[in-house]
Scaffold this motif. Structure first.
Motif, mmCIF file in Angstrom:
data_model
loop_
_atom_site.group_PDB
_atom_site.id
_atom_site.type_symbol
_atom_site.label_atom_id
_atom_site.label_comp_id
_atom_site.label_asym_id
_atom_site.label_seq_id
_atom_site.Cartn_x
_atom_site.Cartn_y
_atom_site.Cartn_z
ATOM 1 N N THR A 165 0.834 -1.193 0.000
ATOM 2 C CA THR A 165 0.000 0.000 0.000
ATOM 3 C C THR A 165 0.870 1.245 0.000
ATOM 4 O O THR A 165 2.086 1.181 0.203
ATOM 5 C CB THR A 165 -0.936 -0.010 1.218
ATOM 6 O OG1 THR A 165 -1.902 1.040 1.111
ATOM 7 C CG2 THR A 165 -0.168 0.148 2.519
ATOM 8 N N ALA A 166 0.246 2.391 -0.224
ATOM 9 C CA ALA A 166 0.955 3.665 -0.279
ATOM 10 C C ALA A 166 1.238 4.182 1.134
ATOM 11 O O ALA A 166 0.605 3.757 2.102
ATOM 12 C CB ALA A 166 0.112 4.679 -1.049
ATOM 13 N N SER A 206 0.229 -4.013 -9.494
ATOM 14 C CA SER A 206 -0.454 -2.813 -8.998
ATOM 15 C C SER A 206 -1.820 -2.660 -9.654
ATOM 16 O O SER A 206 -2.821 -2.356 -8.990
ATOM 17 C CB SER A 206 0.389 -1.563 -9.270
ATOM 18 O OG SER A 206 1.564 -1.558 -8.491
ATOM 19 N N CYS A 228 2.595 0.061 -4.014
ATOM 20 C CA CYS A 228 3.522 1.163 -4.281
ATOM 21 C C CYS A 228 4.918 0.585 -4.518
ATOM 22 O O CYS A 228 5.438 -0.139 -3.682
ATOM 23 C CB CYS A 228 3.530 2.117 -3.092
ATOM 24 S SG CYS A 228 4.591 3.564 -3.295
#
Length: 276
Positions: A165-166, A206, A228
């Motif tokens: 994840t970001a 992604s 990410c």
């Protein structure tokens, strides 16, 4: 004879993968159990072994044990590629050992900045939260603190780090496994993906997670997850090429395939998640 021996060179070296999975935390640690982590480890072991990796799985290690493990692994011989998976609860810049103490990712990355690993491809997959925010699937402007990127400076050359994840967001876990790692395994089982150059494969990963996953439930319903990628690769690498195929063959196999060309509506599914 194990299939990974097919990729050993004349010195007895092979591609190696180390999986660190924390599913159950020590008594008194206020971090919940992570159902599905064991399933992720089994899927990864099975998938990577078939692709020629010598895979070692380590479960429920303390923070000090994780540091010591990667210090040792960074000094062991490897043929072309070293892959590491860290799966646990986390925050930005760290994951947690079974003792509840943080493991700083920057410190792990720095272990591999040495002569032994200098010309090897190094890939890290991080299945852990990087904050408490939940992704609604829309773009927002962000003015983050520069300190958030300090760990990036510790990533050695020829290394790629793929986060579930970001920065600032939570990652999803389910009793059937995490959407991030299970999708990674699924991609490697499909024709064409194994012979993709690494960054193209990660782009496809992604896309698959971002556009085909959506959480269910009263609280988390509709929430999304966006992996990410951080890369300091200086060359194209094909770490998952099938045994018996060289990089030239892999490059030819990848020619003409866009990163999203194998994505279709058949892969859309929803699941009731928990935050890892």
């Amino acid at each position: 004879m194990p299939q990974w021996r097919a990729l050993m060179d004349h010195r007895g070296e092979c591609n190696r993968a180390v999986l660190v999975s924390v599913a159950q935390f020590d008594h008194g640690v206020k971090l919940g159990r992570r159902p599905g982590a064991e399933r992720d480890a089994k899927s990864l072991h099975r998938t990577l072994s078939k692709l020629g990796f010598k895979v070692d799985v380590h479960t429920d290690l303390s923070s000090d044990e994780i540091y010591q493990l990667f210090l040792r692994e960074s000094r062991r011989p490897v043929k072309d590629c070293f892959l590491a998976v860290l799966s646990s609860h986390g925050e930005e810049g760290c994951v947690f050992g079974a003792d509840g103490k943080p493991v700083r990712l920057a410190q792990i990355f720095r272990c591999f900045d040495n002569e032994q690993m200098e010309k090897k491809a190094k890939v890290f997959l991080i299945q852990a939260c990087r904050g408490d925010a939940l992704d609604d699937g829309v773009e927002v402007d962000s003015a983050g603190d520069a300190a958030e990127f300090s760990q990036d400076l510790s990533v050695p050359v020829d290394t790629a780090v793929m986060y579930a994840t970001a920065p600032g967001y939570g990652a999803f876990m389910h009793p059937l496994g995490s959407v991030f790692l299970q999708t990674f395994c699924t991609l490697l089982k499909e024709d064409g993906n194994r012979n993709l150059e690494l960054t193209r494969l990660m782009t496809r990963l992604s896309h698959r997670v971002a556009y085909t996953f959506q959480a269910k439930g009263r609280v988390l319903g509709g929430k999304k997850e966006m992996p990410c990628l951080l890369t300091r690769m200086t060359r194209e690498v094909f770490p998952f090429t099938e045994p018996g195929k060289d990089s030239a063959t892999a490059a030819a196999a990848a020619t003409g395939l866009s990163a999203t060309s194998l994505v279709c509506s058949n892969y859309v599914r929803t699941r009731t998640p928990s935050i890892s």
